[in-house]
Motif scaffolding. Structure first.
Motif, PDB file in Angstrom:
ATOM      1  N   GLU A  10       9.609  44.698  -0.925  1.00  0.00           N
ATOM      2  CA  GLU A  10      10.216  44.513   0.610  1.00  0.00           C
ATOM      3  C   GLU A  10       9.389  45.127   1.438  1.00  0.00           C
ATOM      4  OE1 GLU A  10      12.967  43.651   1.458  1.00  0.00           O
ATOM      5  OE2 GLU A  10      13.842  42.273  -0.401  1.00  0.00           O
ATOM      6  N   LYS A  13       6.841  42.790   2.655  1.00  0.00           N
ATOM      7  CA  LYS A  13       7.133  41.703   3.878  1.00  0.00           C
ATOM      8  C   LYS A  13       6.564  42.503   5.217  1.00  0.00           C
ATOM      9  CE  LYS A  13      10.925  40.081   0.929  1.00  0.00           C
ATOM     10  NZ  LYS A  13      11.980  40.743   1.107  1.00  0.00           N
ATOM     11  N   LYS A  30       2.736  50.133  -1.440  1.00  0.00           N
ATOM     12  CA  LYS A  30       2.785  49.168  -1.184  1.00  0.00           C
ATOM     13  C   LYS A  30       2.290  48.590  -3.219  1.00  0.00           C
ATOM     14  CE  LYS A  30       3.093  47.371   3.209  1.00  0.00           C
ATOM     15  NZ  LYS A  30       2.415  46.523   4.522  1.00  0.00           N
ATOM     16  N   LYS A  61      14.606  49.903   6.767  1.00  0.00           N
ATOM     17  CA  LYS A  61      14.514  49.352   4.962  1.00  0.00           C
ATOM     18  C   LYS A  61      14.079  49.964   3.955  1.00  0.00           C
ATOM     19  CE  LYS A  61      15.151  45.332   2.891  1.00  0.00           C
ATOM     20  NZ  LYS A  61      16.195  45.162   2.167  1.00  0.00           N
TER      21      LYS A  61
END
Length: 73
Positions: A10, A13, A30, A61
């Motif tokens: 996620e 992105k 990441k 998020k």
């Protein structure tokens, strides 16, 4: 391992840096390898920092993912 995969997938992105502060270390959120070796366990206290172009969206998020248990319910 699955929660780390969900989180890294996620975060990949977003066009920003995502860092988890845990146990005195800055972890690139990441990077699956960095998350795996950090040994963050359920119920550990972490701080998440996002900086860059989509930082607000990325931070929102991260909150959503963590509150949902990272798909590991």
């Amino acid at each position: 391992m699955r929660p780390a995969q969900v989180f890294v997938g996620e975060m990949g992105k977003f066009k920003c840096d995502v860092t988890i502060l845990f146990n005195g270390k800055n972890i690139n959120a990441k990077s699956i390898m960095n998350l795996m070796v950090s040994c963050i366990k359920k119920d550990c206290e972490i701080e998440i920092q996002c900086s860059g172009e989509q930082e607000n969206e990325a931070l929102a998020k991260t909150v959503e993912l963590v509150e949902a248990g990272l798909g590991d319910l």
